[in-house]
Structure formats: structure tokens, C-alpha cells
Design a protein around this motif. Structure first.
Motif, PDB file in Angstrom:
ATOM      1  N   LEU A  92      39.325  -3.973  -3.073  1.00  0.00           N
ATOM      2  CA  LEU A  92      39.978  -3.146  -1.991  1.00  0.00           C
ATOM      3  C   LEU A  92      41.016  -2.125  -2.186  1.00  0.00           C
ATOM      4  CD1 LEU A  92      39.804  -6.206  -0.026  1.00  0.00           C
ATOM      5  CD2 LEU A  92      38.054  -4.710  -0.664  1.00  0.00           C
ATOM      6  N   LYS A  93      42.796  -2.644  -2.180  1.00  0.00           N
ATOM      7  CA  LYS A  93      43.567  -1.578  -2.632  1.00  0.00           C
ATOM      8  C   LYS A  93      42.897   0.160  -2.943  1.00  0.00           C
ATOM      9  CE  LYS A  93      47.527  -4.665  -2.330  1.00  0.00           C
ATOM     10  NZ  LYS A  93      48.425  -5.172  -3.355  1.00  0.00           N
ATOM     11  N   ALA A  94      41.778  -0.004  -4.464  1.00  0.00           N
ATOM     12  CA  ALA A  94      41.833   1.328  -5.112  1.00  0.00           C
ATOM     13  C   ALA A  94      40.958   1.550  -4.053  1.00  0.00           C
ATOM     14  CB  ALA A  94      41.218   0.692  -5.947  1.00  0.00           C
ATOM     15  N   LEU A  95      39.746   0.949  -3.423  1.00  0.00           N
ATOM     16  CA  LEU A  95      38.700   1.879  -2.206  1.00  0.00           C
ATOM     17  C   LEU A  95      39.350   2.441  -1.229  1.00  0.00           C
ATOM     18  CD1 LEU A  95      36.260  -1.118  -2.892  1.00  0.00           C
ATOM     19  CD2 LEU A  95      35.890   1.532  -3.585  1.00  0.00           C
ATOM     20  N   LYS A  96      40.358   1.539  -0.484  1.00  0.00           N
ATOM     21  CA  LYS A  96      40.847   2.385  -0.028  1.00  0.00           C
ATOM     22  C   LYS A  96      41.853   3.832  -0.546  1.00  0.00           C
ATOM     23  CE  LYS A  96      44.485   1.613   3.816  1.00  0.00           C
ATOM     24  NZ  LYS A  96      45.567   0.367   4.136  1.00  0.00           N
ATOM     25  N   ARG A  97      42.780   3.327  -1.545  1.00  0.00           N
ATOM     26  CA  ARG A  97      43.101   4.662  -1.724  1.00  0.00           C
ATOM     27  C   ARG A  97      42.155   5.800  -2.019  1.00  0.00           C
ATOM     28  NH1 ARG A  97      45.926   1.430  -4.964  1.00  0.00           N
ATOM     29  NH2 ARG A  97      45.080   1.689  -7.002  1.00  0.00           N
ATOM     30  N   ALA A  98      41.223   5.363  -2.683  1.00  0.00           N
ATOM     31  CA  ALA A  98      39.778   6.872  -2.783  1.00  0.00           C
ATOM     32  C   ALA A  98      39.424   7.155  -1.343  1.00  0.00           C
ATOM     33  CB  ALA A  98      38.825   5.610  -3.852  1.00  0.00           C
TER      34      ALA A  98
END
Length: 122
Positions: A92-98
Motif C-alpha cells: 500500500l505504501k509503495a502504491l501510494k508513493r507510485a
């Protein structure tokens, strides 16, 4: 702990013991745990993120947390549940950053009222 033919621990108790060894900084135990979970995490994260380019990084981030936080595992769930929960949060954090637009810093003077467009035109 007796691994099965694929190298995976035979039971939840074996996985908990393996995680305990990881908490004692046993690199061999960590390597085995990494190998046991790598394919499962990869498939899970491919489904969650739908972004294959992020999966390897998230798997590594997840397993880094497992290495650092193995001693905090409280046996309130299965080891697999704990690891997959970490992976889910990392995804979820990676998707938010992306999804966040990347910011290009402007090298203009601090306090300048002119923006980059004005400077470019000048």
C-alpha cells in the motif's frame, strides 16, 4: 525443524521456531525463511499491486522488516499471517508513493516571486 521437499518448514510451529532463530540473527534461518516465502509473496504482491516493477522491491522491504522485527512476533497469529500483513502494508505504501506526482525542485532564488515559467520565458 524438518523442512518438506520444497525446503519449507513442515508446520506453523516450525515456522515460529525459524522466526525465533531469525530474531537471534541467524542468517541461515533468515535465508531459509526468505526462500520459503519468496514465491508466495511475489504472487500475492503481483495481485495486490498489479505493478510487476514494484514487486521485488516490496518483497525485499518486507523481508527486511521481518529481519529487524522478528523478535517482536507475539504468536498472536501464524507467522505467515504476520509476514503477509507486513507485505500488504508495504504494498500500500509503495502504491501510494507510485501514485504521487514526482516533484522537480526549482533552483530559483528563495523568496523570488517569479516561477520557473517566467524564468524560462526570460
Amino acid at each position: 525443524m524438518k523442512p518438506d521437499l520444497r525446503g519449507a518448514p513442515a508446520s506453523s510451529e516450525d515456522e515460529a521456531e525459524l522466526l525465533r532463530q531469525v530474531s537471534d540473527r541467524d542468517r541461515r534461518a533468515f535465508e531459509l525463511l526468505y526462500r520459503v516465502y519468496y514465491r508466495r509473496l511475489t504472487r500475492f504482491l503481483e495481485q495486490v499491486t498489479r505493478r510487476p516493477q514494484l514487486v521485488e522491491e516490496i518483497v525485499n522491504d518486507t523481508m527486511l522488516v521481518v529481519w529487524r522485527k522478528a523478535g517482536t512476533f507475539n504468536h498472536g497469529s501464524r507467522v505467515s499471517t504476520w509476514i503477509f500483513a507486513i507485505a500488504y502494508r508495504k504494498a500500500l505504501k509503495a502504491l501510494k508513493r507510485a501514485a504521487e506526482p514526482s516533484r522537480v525542485p526549482w533552483d530559483g532564488e528563495a523568496g523570488s516571486t517569479e516561477g520557473p515559467e517566467t524564468e524560462l520565458i526570460a
